[in-house]
Design a protein around this motif. Sequence first.
Motif, PDB file in Angstrom:
ATOM      1  N   SER A  58       0.723  -1.243   0.009  1.00 19.03           N
ATOM      2  CA  SER A  58       0.014  -0.031  -0.071  1.00 19.03           C
ATOM      3  C   SER A  58       1.068   1.180   0.064  1.00 19.03           C
ATOM      4  CB  SER A  58      -0.887  -0.055   1.111  1.00 19.03           C
ATOM      5  OG  SER A  58      -0.026   0.301   2.683  1.00 19.03           O
ATOM      6  N   ILE A  59       0.286   2.506  -0.465  1.00 20.38           N
ATOM      7  CA  ILE A  59       1.033   3.662  -0.646  1.00 20.38           C
ATOM      8  C   ILE A  59       1.422   4.105   1.004  1.00 20.38           C
ATOM      9  CG2 ILE A  59       0.772   6.008  -1.011  1.00 20.38           C
ATOM     10  CD1 ILE A  59       1.379   4.468  -3.473  1.00 20.38           C
ATOM     11  N   THR A  60       0.510   3.938   1.931  1.00 21.72           N
ATOM     12  CA  THR A  60       0.666   4.191   3.157  1.00 21.72           C
ATOM     13  C   THR A  60       1.946   3.719   3.936  1.00 21.72           C
ATOM     14  OG1 THR A  60      -1.763   4.742   3.687  1.00 21.72           O
ATOM     15  CG2 THR A  60      -0.353   4.409   5.415  1.00 21.72           C
ATOM     16  N   ILE A  61       2.085   2.211   3.725  1.00 25.54           N
ATOM     17  CA  ILE A  61       3.201   1.318   4.133  1.00 25.54           C
ATOM     18  C   ILE A  61       4.446   1.885   3.504  1.00 25.54           C
ATOM     19  CG2 ILE A  61       4.182  -0.773   4.415  1.00 25.54           C
ATOM     20  CD1 ILE A  61       1.451  -2.083   4.744  1.00 25.54           C
ATOM     21  N   THR A  62       4.433   1.989   2.269  1.00 23.32           N
ATOM     22  CA  THR A  62       5.634   2.477   1.546  1.00 23.32           C
ATOM     23  C   THR A  62       6.098   3.764   1.910  1.00 23.32           C
ATOM     24  OG1 THR A  62       4.901   1.326  -0.306  1.00 23.32           O
ATOM     25  CG2 THR A  62       6.297   3.101  -0.801  1.00 23.32           C
ATOM     26  N   VAL A  63       5.132   4.723   2.151  1.00 23.09           N
ATOM     27  CA  VAL A  63       5.676   6.264   2.648  1.00 23.09           C
ATOM     28  C   VAL A  63       6.283   5.830   3.998  1.00 23.09           C
ATOM     29  CG1 VAL A  63       4.883   8.403   3.203  1.00 23.09           C
ATOM     30  CG2 VAL A  63       4.101   7.343   1.236  1.00 23.09           C
ATOM     31  N   ALA A  64       5.447   5.178   4.791  1.00 16.57           N
ATOM     32  CA  ALA A  64       6.057   5.031   6.474  1.00 16.57           C
ATOM     33  C   ALA A  64       7.442   4.484   6.306  1.00 16.57           C
ATOM     34  CB  ALA A  64       5.121   4.198   7.170  1.00 16.57           C
ATOM     35  N   VAL A  65       7.701   3.319   5.574  1.00 19.96           N
ATOM     36  CA  VAL A  65       9.294   2.726   5.529  1.00 19.96           C
ATOM     37  C   VAL A  65      10.132   3.867   5.158  1.00 19.96           C
ATOM     38  CG1 VAL A  65      10.533   0.932   4.322  1.00 19.96           C
ATOM     39  CG2 VAL A  65       8.136   0.297   5.362  1.00 19.96           C
ATOM     40  N   THR A  66       9.542   4.637   3.873  1.00 18.49           N
ATOM     41  CA  THR A  66      10.500   5.538   3.191  1.00 18.49           C
ATOM     42  C   THR A  66      10.865   6.686   4.432  1.00 18.49           C
ATOM     43  OG1 THR A  66       9.725   5.170   1.147  1.00 18.49           O
ATOM     44  CG2 THR A  66      10.772   7.200   1.245  1.00 18.49           C
ATOM     45  N   LEU A  67       9.945   7.199   5.155  1.00 14.90           N
ATOM     46  CA  LEU A  67      10.298   8.080   6.178  1.00 14.90           C
ATOM     47  C   LEU A  67      11.140   7.610   7.383  1.00 14.90           C
ATOM     48  CD1 LEU A  67       6.473   9.572   6.457  1.00 14.90           C
ATOM     49  CD2 LEU A  67       8.528  10.730   5.676  1.00 14.90           C
ATOM     50  N   LEU A  68      10.781   6.145   7.612  1.00 18.89           N
ATOM     51  CA  LEU A  68      11.700   5.561   8.613  1.00 18.89           C
ATOM     52  C   LEU A  68      12.973   5.563   8.227  1.00 18.89           C
ATOM     53  CD1 LEU A  68      11.901   4.203  11.462  1.00 18.89           C
ATOM     54  CD2 LEU A  68      11.411   1.946  10.074  1.00 18.89           C
ATOM     55  N   CYS A  69      13.379   5.279   7.057  1.00 21.24           N
ATOM     56  CA  CYS A  69      14.638   5.023   6.456  1.00 21.24           C
ATOM     57  C   CYS A  69      15.348   6.779   6.544  1.00 21.24           C
ATOM     58  CB  CYS A  69      14.677   4.612   5.135  1.00 21.24           C
ATOM     59  SG  CYS A  69      16.446   4.282   4.261  1.00 21.24           S
ATOM     60  N   SER A  70      14.773   7.493   6.066  1.00 18.11           N
ATOM     61  CA  SER A  70      14.956   9.007   5.907  1.00 18.11           C
ATOM     62  C   SER A  70      15.433   9.423   7.041  1.00 18.11           C
ATOM     63  CB  SER A  70      13.961   9.641   5.218  1.00 18.11           C
ATOM     64  OG  SER A  70      14.245  10.889   5.270  1.00 18.11           O
ATOM     65  N   ILE A  71      14.751   9.091   8.246  1.00 16.47           N
ATOM     66  CA  ILE A  71      14.853   9.570   9.480  1.00 16.47           C
ATOM     67  C   ILE A  71      16.241   9.604   9.920  1.00 16.47           C
ATOM     68  CG2 ILE A  71      14.307   9.805  11.934  1.00 16.47           C
ATOM     69  CD1 ILE A  71      11.142   9.508  10.823  1.00 16.47           C
ATOM     70  N   PHE A  72      16.700   8.097  10.027  1.00 16.62           N
ATOM     71  CA  PHE A  72      17.870   7.630  10.400  1.00 16.62           C
ATOM     72  C   PHE A  72      18.982   8.309   9.534  1.00 16.62           C
ATOM     73  CE2 PHE A  72      15.319   4.251  12.511  1.00 16.62           C
ATOM     74  CZ  PHE A  72      16.052   4.298  13.769  1.00 16.62           C
ATOM     75  N   MET A  73      18.695   8.560   8.233  1.00 13.84           N
ATOM     76  CA  MET A  73      19.613   8.824   7.387  1.00 13.84           C
ATOM     77  C   MET A  73      20.267  10.263   7.582  1.00 13.84           C
ATOM     78  SD  MET A  73      19.707   9.738   3.270  1.00 13.84           S
ATOM     79  CE  MET A  73      18.927   8.088   2.935  1.00 13.84           C
ATOM     80  N   GLN A  74      19.147  11.111   7.611  1.00 11.67           N
ATOM     81  CA  GLN A  74      19.258  12.580   7.864  1.00 11.67           C
ATOM     82  C   GLN A  74      20.167  12.626   9.123  1.00 11.67           C
ATOM     83  OE1 GLN A  74      18.667  13.869   5.114  1.00 11.67           O
ATOM     84  NE2 GLN A  74      16.866  12.481   4.456  1.00 11.67           N
ATOM     85  N   ALA A  75      19.496  12.091  10.178  1.00 10.34           N
ATOM     86  CA  ALA A  75      20.116  12.096  11.448  1.00 10.34           C
ATOM     87  C   ALA A  75      21.617  11.789  11.643  1.00 10.34           C
ATOM     88  CB  ALA A  75      19.386  11.250  12.555  1.00 10.34           C
ATOM     89  N   ALA A  76      21.915  10.836  10.737  1.00 11.95           N
ATOM     90  CA  ALA A  76      23.650  10.220  10.707  1.00 11.95           C
ATOM     91  C   ALA A  76      24.247  11.326  10.174  1.00 11.95           C
ATOM     92  CB  ALA A  76      23.560   8.974   9.953  1.00 11.95           C
ATOM     93  N   GLU A  77      23.710  11.971   9.064  1.00  7.30           N
ATOM     94  CA  GLU A  77      24.407  13.006   8.453  1.00  7.30           C
ATOM     95  C   GLU A  77      24.575  14.281   9.370  1.00  7.30           C
ATOM     96  OE1 GLU A  77      21.960  14.009   4.900  1.00  7.30           O
ATOM     97  OE2 GLU A  77      22.458  12.085   3.845  1.00  7.30           O
ATOM     98  N   GLY A  78      23.659  14.447  10.120  1.00 13.74           N
ATOM     99  CA  GLY A  78      23.666  15.537  11.091  1.00 13.74           C
ATOM    100  C   GLY A  78      24.830  15.207  12.242  1.00 13.74           C
ATOM    101  N   ALA A  79      25.035  13.837  12.622  1.00 16.10           N
ATOM    102  CA  ALA A  79      26.101  13.500  13.477  1.00 16.10           C
ATOM    103  C   ALA A  79      27.374  13.700  12.991  1.00 16.10           C
ATOM    104  CB  ALA A  79      25.660  11.980  14.077  1.00 16.10           C
ATOM    105  N   ILE A  80      27.552  13.467  11.517  1.00 15.60           N
ATOM    106  CA  ILE A  80      28.814  13.442  11.010  1.00 15.60           C
ATOM    107  C   ILE A  80      29.357  14.990  10.858  1.00 15.60           C
ATOM    108  CG2 ILE A  80      30.109  13.249   8.869  1.00 15.60           C
ATOM    109  CD1 ILE A  80      27.912  10.881   8.353  1.00 15.60           C
ATOM    110  N   PHE A  81      28.457  15.768  10.616  1.00 12.38           N
ATOM    111  CA  PHE A  81      28.783  17.176  10.677  1.00 12.38           C
ATOM    112  C   PHE A  81      28.753  17.830  11.712  1.00 12.38           C
ATOM    113  CE2 PHE A  81      29.185  16.394   6.066  1.00 12.38           C
ATOM    114  CZ  PHE A  81      30.218  17.410   5.644  1.00 12.38           C
ATOM    115  N   ALA A  82      28.500  17.033  12.892  1.00 11.14           N
ATOM    116  CA  ALA A  82      28.524  17.704  14.353  1.00 11.14           C
ATOM    117  C   ALA A  82      30.224  17.511  14.476  1.00 11.14           C
ATOM    118  CB  ALA A  82      27.819  17.024  15.063  1.00 11.14           C
ATOM    119  N   PHE A  83      30.752  16.635  13.819  1.00  9.51           N
ATOM    120  CA  PHE A  83      32.120  16.253  14.100  1.00  9.51           C
ATOM    121  C   PHE A  83      32.981  17.014  13.358  1.00  9.51           C
ATOM    122  CE2 PHE A  83      31.529  11.881  15.363  1.00  9.51           C
ATOM    123  CZ  PHE A  83      32.497  11.584  16.361  1.00  9.51           C
ATOM    124  N   VAL A  84      32.673  17.495  12.053  1.00 15.59           N
ATOM    125  CA  VAL A  84      33.641  18.137  10.996  1.00 15.59           C
ATOM    126  C   VAL A  84      34.328  19.589  11.642  1.00 15.59           C
ATOM    127  CG1 VAL A  84      33.778  19.272   8.816  1.00 15.59           C
ATOM    128  CG2 VAL A  84      32.606  16.996   9.048  1.00 15.59           C
TER     129      VAL A  84
END
Length: 492
Positions: free
Chosen positions: A388-414
């Motif tokens: 379903s579109i709903t589950i697809t968007v939910a999974v995409t959002l979940l993956c995206s949240i961890f990815m953006q947060a990881a990028e934020g952590a990397i550039f907290a180092f830089v």
Amino acid sequence: MSFTPFKLLSMRGKTKVLHMSWIAFFISFVIWFNHASLLVLIQQDLGISETQIEILLLLNVALTIPARVITGMLVDRFGAKISYSVLLAVCSIPCFMFAMAENFTELAWSRFLLGFIGAGFVVGVRIIGDWFPASQVGTAEGIYAGWGNFGSAVAAIFLPGLAFYFGAEHGWRSAIALTGVIALIYSVIYYFSVENLPPEIAALKTRRPMAMEVTSIRDLFLYMLSLVPLYATISLLAWKLSTPATPVLTDGWNLAIHAVVWLLFLIHVFQLVNNNADRLSQPIASIHHYQYRQVFILAIAYLVTFGSKLAVLSMLPMFFFKTFNETQGTSMLDAGFLASSFVVTNVIARPAGGWLSDKIGRKLSLYLFVAGLAGGYWLMAMISPQWSITITVAVTLLCSIFMQAAEGAIFAFVPLVKRAITGEVAGIVGAYGNAGAIVYLILLTFVSTSQFFLILGLSCFLLLGLIYYLEEPKNYITEIMPDGSLLKIALD
């Protein structure tokens, strides 16, 4: 050294610099990905093939690799104020070229040149690092990158509708040209709205060498080694564009590009060795020491996180369109909205990643986010037309949240590796992100989308072992005063 509180709604001092810079980055990302959600319209208008679309996706991130390294050096020498303004103004030109293209060749050249605008990220990392203390820099860098990255989501959401407003047949041209106009206007606004340094450190004298300084022979060799993947990725792209499947380059051009790439590599290495030879022949004061290993690990981490994001962002609208068009009647406009869910979390997730790094530690935060990202990609590998579109968007959002947060952590180092070379550090780390995008996009041409997402998850899992060797950065910087004396400044 005292710092004012972080007042996000203020338009004065460091907060004004933050807001002006994330808007500049936002505009650069709108331009960088203004084509992704319009590819179907462009394909219909100019009659380009699926293979040519794949080539455009690769070319869009190719030039950003050297651009981020070069821009990192330039911003350390000339400052962010002029660097960002010139970048936005100059990159509006290939944006107009893309809007006026009449064939694939013109599309390809203008898209390749537009890759330079991806270097804007490096400029903002430097100026934010200069204006904010260590206790706030993770949050500030997260807001800068997260809100700026949202430009790609805005492009995916609004540009298709804008193109249809201007006219379904050729409206994509007007939509893309409009983004170039905005960049040109804002380049002037940015120049007259920010200063490179806060008043507290504006008088300090920082040496700006032509190549990054390292503090040990081992780091010198590690730096040279870390350059190899960047140049190798450009060679890999040249090879890909000369294969029978994507015959853009002739064998002669392919060989010429390889020769030029590795000649530039040798020149880069020579400048690096020449700049560091005299310094390393004598003891270096401990106050100047930093570990290049930190830079290398952060670069690999950004290759996996941001590199995979660029690759997924480039292919996701078409993936959703092909996956759900027959079973659920998803149009290209709908697919653009669906794909925007992959980056829409930038506004919150990346600042949250930087904020959490400031609170619980940068290394621990990065561990948590990368582990979550691995799981997210493995879930995306399971997406099928029956979902379903709903589950697809939910999974995409979940993956995206961890990815953006990881990028934020990397550039907290830089910005805390060594402040005087923050631009160059950000340039190398950022260039690795684009190198990762090219590697992943080339990989995508050989595997299915489900296999592609599984490989992304595996690369995140392997990254966890490398993060073990990161060290929490020190919360102070060393500056050279106008009289030549050294001053250690606490950043908390």
